[in-house]
Motif scaffolding. Structure first.
Motif, short mmCIF file in Angstrom:
data_model
loop_
_atom_site.label_atom_id
_atom_site.label_comp_id
_atom_site.label_asym_id
_atom_site.label_seq_id
_atom_site.Cartn_x
_atom_site.Cartn_y
_atom_site.Cartn_z
N GLY A 153 -3.09 -6.39 16.44
CA GLY A 153 -2.15 -6.01 15.38
C GLY A 153 -2.23 -6.98 14.22
N VAL A 154 -2.06 -6.45 13.02
CA VAL A 154 -1.98 -7.28 11.81
C VAL A 154 -0.58 -7.10 11.24
CG1 VAL A 154 -2.82 -7.62 9.47
CG2 VAL A 154 -4.44 -7.13 11.31
N VAL A 186 -2.27 -12.34 12.51
CA VAL A 186 -3.13 -11.53 13.37
C VAL A 186 -2.77 -11.81 14.82
CG1 VAL A 186 -5.48 -11.01 14.06
CG2 VAL A 186 -4.98 -11.53 11.66
N PHE A 187 -2.48 -10.76 15.58
CA PHE A 187 -2.10 -10.91 16.99
C PHE A 187 -3.05 -10.07 17.84
CE2 PHE A 187 0.21 -9.31 20.72
CZ PHE A 187 0.52 -10.52 21.33
N ASP A 246 -10.12 -3.57 13.54
CA ASP A 246 -9.77 -2.40 14.34
C ASP A 246 -8.41 -2.61 14.99
OD1 ASP A 246 -10.08 0.11 15.50
OD2 ASP A 246 -11.00 -0.70 17.31
N ALA A 247 -7.43 -2.98 14.15
CA ALA A 247 -6.10 -3.36 14.63
C ALA A 247 -5.05 -2.41 14.07
CB ALA A 247 -5.78 -4.80 14.20
N TYR A 248 -3.90 -2.39 14.74
CA TYR A 248 -2.75 -1.65 14.23
C TYR A 248 -2.12 -2.44 13.09
CZ TYR A 248 -2.94 1.64 18.10
OH TYR A 248 -3.34 2.61 18.98
N LEU A 249 -1.57 -1.73 12.14
CA LEU A 249 -0.99 -2.36 10.95
C LEU A 249 0.53 -2.30 11.03
CD1 LEU A 249 -1.47 -3.68 8.22
CD2 LEU A 249 -1.71 -1.41 7.21
N CYS A 250 1.17 -3.43 10.82
CA CYS A 250 2.63 -3.52 10.91
C CYS A 250 3.16 -4.24 9.68
CB CYS A 250 3.04 -4.27 12.19
SG CYS A 250 4.82 -4.49 12.36
N PHE A 251 4.03 -3.57 8.94
CA PHE A 251 4.68 -4.16 7.76
C PHE A 251 6.13 -4.47 8.09
CE2 PHE A 251 1.44 -1.35 5.68
CZ PHE A 251 0.68 -2.36 5.12
N GLU A 306 -4.27 -6.43 1.38
CA GLU A 306 -5.02 -7.42 2.16
C GLU A 306 -4.84 -7.17 3.66
OE1 GLU A 306 -5.57 -12.23 1.89
OE2 GLU A 306 -3.54 -11.44 1.92
N ALA A 307 -3.61 -6.85 4.07
CA ALA A 307 -3.34 -6.59 5.48
C ALA A 307 -4.04 -5.32 5.96
CB ALA A 307 -1.84 -6.48 5.71
N ALA A 308 -4.06 -4.29 5.11
CA ALA A 308 -4.74 -3.05 5.49
C ALA A 308 -6.24 -3.28 5.68
CB ALA A 308 -4.49 -1.98 4.42
N LEU A 309 -6.83 -4.10 4.79
CA LEU A 309 -8.25 -4.43 4.94
C LEU A 309 -8.49 -5.20 6.24
CD1 LEU A 309 -11.15 -4.64 3.97
CD2 LEU A 309 -10.48 -6.62 2.56
N ALA A 310 -7.63 -6.19 6.53
CA ALA A 310 -7.78 -6.96 7.76
C ALA A 310 -7.65 -6.07 8.99
CB ALA A 310 -6.73 -8.08 7.80
#
Length: 721
Positions: free
Chosen positions: A279-280, A220-221, A304-309, A295-299
């Motif tokens: 960002g997550v 988490v950033f 209220d963060a952007y999701l980065c895979f 899990e990352a999508a839920l976090a």
């Protein structure tokens, strides 16, 4: 018990809720009222039953008849009396009143409702599941109401009965828990499949503290509170394009590709920091990527963060990297977070079809100027020794930004541990090679750089030429970039050196000296593992060698290279054609290789003319004359070696016309003979070793030619014939 006995909501305070626990205490009151009236209207046994405490263990006749006479299940709202509904409504209104007052605390439960977009029914389900965690009294209450002492968590059916809106369809609301969305993702999937509402550990973590800590595979950033590890020094154009993409309001998927350590994560973190966003980051390496992505999508939704895979690439059966498969990309793009942008990072460009607007960006390998800028930045707090420069490091090591940063930190740390104020070339090069990962060991073996200029005997012209070749690497940046030759030489900027001469004249030794001078690792190519009788295999092996050499930033050493670089012949059959193709392909690889390549041959006449044009330096190793042979004898003797006073170096050099390799064998053999006799090395030992070396080469030594030293060939106590 009567409903009036349940503690009412406190309306005496004039402020909002100062903590989430204060809110939960009032929610407990509201929930207790609902549970009480549900109990009152849904007793599973008749009033006359004496078996209530045997819940689920015994089915009596009275219970059977009572259950048979009951009507079909319906929501609590349909069964409440007006005064009962009013009492629940008053408690709910009191809570809403306090929530509307200013001065209240920032409550994670309310943020969760907002960020997940939950309606009243879904909010109530979360409150019920969270209450079962916070207060253990609900375990027994829920077990009783569900007629099962083992079920201490609220069931889906119970939740629907408790919170079904008036006039709502029970079947439709039951189906909500099967939908894949932000609501169902709050609960553990296995428990949900059993019909139980159990909040995910990630959900509980957020509700308890209002944040989520990073863990293995998930980072988490917070760009508003933190900064990336270091400034963004290069790749400014990519950063500007990312900024333009963020300023647009169109939902899109950003696919950012680039090699390992090229700075993909670094770029996204800087982007989030510039725009003060969270960002997550989820690492999808491995087989359990689907669970980690969920899990990352839920976090990301909760924060209220952007999701980065990242790490989307996969390996095929041959071990080669392949682009992210369509199934994986489809699953990632289906993740809901509430944010309009999704970031996909991979080494190879994403080729899968994406239904949404897609922005493709690629981080190209660093140019030499960019590598120099990074080396200078990360070494600015260190004092460099005179034997190394940032320009030289940038020319040798085709590193990614991450490799450069880690190498500089490693070197500075090693110097600090050793108490050294200066960063010397040896430490810096050792730290750089620690960042290198390659597979050259399968096709070559490393040759240690054991020799210095004091160990080699060569004419001064050859020495100057080899030293000039070393300067080709050290001053590469100045020539190509500062003096502008990069515009004139688009490719073929590597250094290639051909050593030609008879066996034993010092070709391999000089290759090691170059490696030591440049502080570079050297790998000797195993020709037997490169050349193949099968069509196309030789080219494939050569491609693997040069590809790994590019990753390893080392010197390639081809000994007896005429076996590979032979002259192309007239095509008379398919064998000639294939042989010519191999030579042509190797010429192309040599010209395109950007590193250092040293080749040695005993037969320069067999080398193809086109190959000679592509060689940067050609060094001819002459057969040593008498003076050079005497010098080789002396230099081969270490300073600690005990020597007798009867050694005639001039006689040995004049009488035995041998190359440096043979002289090395002579000196070493004499040393072992002297050690066996526990004596210093003398003329007798050297003479016998020299005669033995000549016999190895089928050369007969006549005793008369040894003049006054002929008797030394006779063992002590024997008479000369």
């Amino acid at each position: 018990m009567r409903a009036e006995e349940i503690r009412p909501v406190d309306l005496t305070t004039g402020a909002g809720y100062d903590s989430q626990w204060a809110l939960m205490r009032d929610l407990f009151v509201w929930l207790d009222l609902r549970l009480y009236y549900f109990y009152a209207h849904h007793q599973w046994l008749g009033p006359a039953s004496e078996m209530k405490n045997m819940l689920g263990l015994v089915v009596t006749r009275e219970e059977f008849e009572h259950q048979l006479a009951r009507s079909a299940q319906m929501g609590l709202e349909e069964e409440l009396e007006p005064e009962e509904s009013a009492q629940i409504g008053e408690a709910q209104a009191a809570i809403a009143l306090r929530l509307g007052r200013k001065g209240g605390a920032d409550i994670p439960l309310l943020r969760l409702f907002e960020r997940c977009g939950l309606d009243a029914f879904e909010q109530n389900c979360v409150i019920l599941a969270y209450a079962a965690v916070l207060d253990r009294k609900y375990e027994k209450l829920l077990a009783y109401l569900q007629d099962d002492m083992t079920r201490k968590s609220p069931g889906v059916a119970l939740a629907v009965q408790l919170f079904l809106p008036k006039g709502g369809d029970m079947e439709q609301y039951l189906a909500r828990f099967a939908w894949q969305g932000r609501f169902s993702r709050l609960f553990e999937p296995d428990a949900l499949a059993r019909g139980e509402l159990v909040l995910q550990p990630l959900t509980l973590e957020y509700l308890s503290g209002g944040t989520i800590a990073g863990r293995q595979g998930l980072t988490v950033f917070d760009g508003a509170a933190g900064r990336p590890d270091g400034p963004l020094i290069v790749q400014g154009e990519v950063a500007r394009r990312l900024d333009r993409m963020m300023e647009e309001r169109l939902p899109c998927v950003l696919c950012l590709s680039g090699g390992a350590g090229s700075g993909k994560l670094f770029q996204i973190k800087h982007l989030l920091a510039r725009h003060r966003q969270r960002g997550v980051f989820a690492d999808l390496e491995g087989e359990d990527w689907r669970a980690r992505a969920g899990e990352a999508a839920l976090a990301a939704c909760l924060l209220d963060a952007y999701l980065c895979f990242y790490h989307l690439d996969r390996e095929n059966e041959a071990g080669d990297r392949i682009a992210a498969p369509q199934q994986l990309v489809d699953a990632l793009c289906a993740m809901e977070t509430g944010r309009e942008r999704l970031f996909l990072l991979s080494r190879l460009p994403v080729r899968a079809r994406v239904q949404r607007l897609t922005v493709d960006l690629e981080l190209p390998p660093l140019t030499e100027s960019e590598r120099l800028e990074l080396f200078r930045t990360h070494l600015r707090d260190s004092r460099l020794a005179p034997d190394v420069t940032a320009e030289e490091l940038a020319a040798k090591f085709h590193f990614s930004p991450q490799q450069i940063r880690q190498a500089c930190r490693q070197a500075a740390g090693m110097a600090a541990l050793d108490g050294q104020e200066l960063l010397d070339g040896a430490r810096l090069h050792a730290a750089c090679y620690r960042q290198v990962v390659h597979k050259l060991g399968d096709l070559a073996h490393r040759v240690p750089a054991a020799y210095t200029w004091d160990d080699v005997v060569l004419p001064s012209a050859q020495k100057r030429l080899i030293q000039q070749a070393c300067g080709h690497i050290r001053y590469r940046y100045r020539v190509y970039h500062q003096w502008g030759f990069e515009k004139k030489v688009a490719y073929g900027r590597g250094l290639s050196i051909l050593f030609a001469g008879a066996p034993g004249t010092g070709k391999t030794m000089c290759a090691q000296i170059i490696a030591r001078q440049l502080n570079m690792e050297m790998y000797k190519i195993n020709i037997s593992q490169i050349v193949s009788k099968y069509i196309g295999e030789t080219e494939k092996n050569l491609q693997a060698v040069f590809a790994e050499a590019k990753n390893s930033n080392c010197i390639l050493f081809f000994d007896e290279c005429d076996a590979l670089f032979g002259k192309r012949s007239e095509v008379k059959d398919s064998h000639d054609r294939n042989a010519n193709v191999e030579v042509a392909y190797l010429l192309q690889q040599i010209e395109e290789y950007d590193g250092v390549c040293i080749l040695a041959t005993n037969l320069i006449g067999n080398i193809d003319e086109a190959f000679m044009r592509r060689i940067t330096y050609v060094v001819n190793f002459p057969f040593p004359d008498r003076r050079m042979r005497e010098d080789i004898y002396r230099r081969m003797m270490p300073s600690a070696t005990p020597l007798a006073g009867d050694i005639d170096w001039g006689f040995l050099a004049e009488k035995f016309e041998l190359s440096g390799g043979h002289i090395k064998n002579i000196v070493l053999s004499a040393a072992f003979m002297a050690a066996g006799e526990d004596r210093p090395i003398g003329m007798r030992h050297l003479l016998r070793a020299a005669v033995g070396e000549m016999k190895k080469n089928d050369i007969v030594v006549v005793r008369e030619e040894l003049r006054e030293y002929a008797d030394l060939l006779t063992d002590e106590g024997e008479q000369a014939p």
